[in-house]
Design a protein around this motif. Structure first.
Motif, PDB file in Angstrom:
ATOM      1  N   CYS A  81      -3.867   8.161   2.271  1.00  0.00           N
ATOM      2  CA  CYS A  81      -3.183   6.866   2.342  1.00  0.00           C
ATOM      3  C   CYS A  81      -2.332   6.563   1.115  1.00  0.00           C
ATOM      4  N   HIS A 127       0.886   3.977   0.527  1.00  0.00           N
ATOM      5  CA  HIS A 127       0.450   2.615   0.165  1.00  0.00           C
ATOM      6  C   HIS A 127       0.218   2.448  -1.336  1.00  0.00           C
ATOM      7  N   MET A 170      -3.176   0.689  -4.060  1.00  0.00           N
ATOM      8  CA  MET A 170      -2.908  -0.165  -2.892  1.00  0.00           C
ATOM      9  C   MET A 170      -1.807  -1.181  -3.175  1.00  0.00           C
ATOM     10  N   LEU A 197      -1.983  -3.121   0.312  1.00  0.00           N
ATOM     11  CA  LEU A 197      -3.200  -3.360   1.103  1.00  0.00           C
ATOM     12  C   LEU A 197      -4.197  -4.231   0.346  1.00  0.00           C
ATOM     13  N   PHE A 249      -0.653  -8.992   0.863  1.00  0.00           N
ATOM     14  CA  PHE A 249      -1.569  -8.539   1.923  1.00  0.00           C
ATOM     15  C   PHE A 249      -2.395  -9.726   2.439  1.00  0.00           C
ATOM     16  N   ILE A 262     -10.869  -0.601   1.515  1.00  0.00           N
ATOM     17  CA  ILE A 262      -9.881  -1.699   1.503  1.00  0.00           C
ATOM     18  C   ILE A 262     -10.600  -3.039   1.330  1.00  0.00           C
TER      19      ILE A 262
END
Ligand code: HEC
Length: 137
Positions: free
Chosen positions: A47, A51, A55, A63, A68, A110
């Motif tokens: 990921c 991302h 994140m 994320l 987000f 996450i």
């Protein structure tokens, strides 16, 4: 508006809990610490390229953090729906390429990065409470 409705229902549901003192209900525990650890490794591998390692968002949206959180609030995103999105559509370059337990783990990661605490029950499709758990900033 939404927030006051949420808060009201939280107070109704958990009248005895010390929620009234805080602005928002405490975030529920929806995954285990082991899942988050495994999820961090899966995230780095599958990921992070899109991302971001933290994140933070690169080619794909962040994320965690306020953007987000706003997206999640606007969509009324729940932990269950987040797990579905990740499992069914990610990685965008190769959806479905992870094992089911890797999708559970990466979603746990996450949640951890968004301030949700680890608990004793593992995150999995249909796990108790995940349909009601709204993702908030
Ligand atoms: C090839 C690039 C790429 C990879 C790899 C990737 N994603 Fe995504 N992801 C995207 C893009 C682009 C979007 C935005 C899609 C959209 O808005 O329709 C997205 C959207 C998302 C969303 C919804 C976010 C939002 O704001 O709506 C989540 C959650 C997500 N990805 C999680 C993951 C996870 C977890 C992984 C690893 C298993 C992953 N992604 C791997 C490109 C990627």
């Amino acid at each position: 508006m939404h927030r006051s409705i949420l808060l009201l229902s939280a107070i109704t549901l958990f009248a005895a809990a010390p929620l009234i003192a805080g602005a928002q209900p405490a975030k529920p525990a929806l995954y285990t610490a082991d899942q988050a650890t495994a999820g961090a490794a899966a995230y780095a591998q599958s990921c992070a390229a899109c991302h971001g390692a933290q994140m933070e968002g690169v080619a794909a949206p962040a994320l965690k953090g306020s953007a987000f959180g706003e997206m999640a609030t606007a969509q009324g995103l729940t932990a269950s729906a987040l797990l579905d999105v990740v499992t069914n559509t990610m990685p965008q370059s190769d959806p479905g390429s992870l094992k089911p337990e890797e999708y559970n783990a990466v979603t746990a990661y996450i949640l951890q990065q968004n301030g949700y605490p680890a608990g004793t029950a593992a995150l999995a499709p249909g796990a108790a409470g995940i349909k009601d758990a709204k993702i908030t900033p």
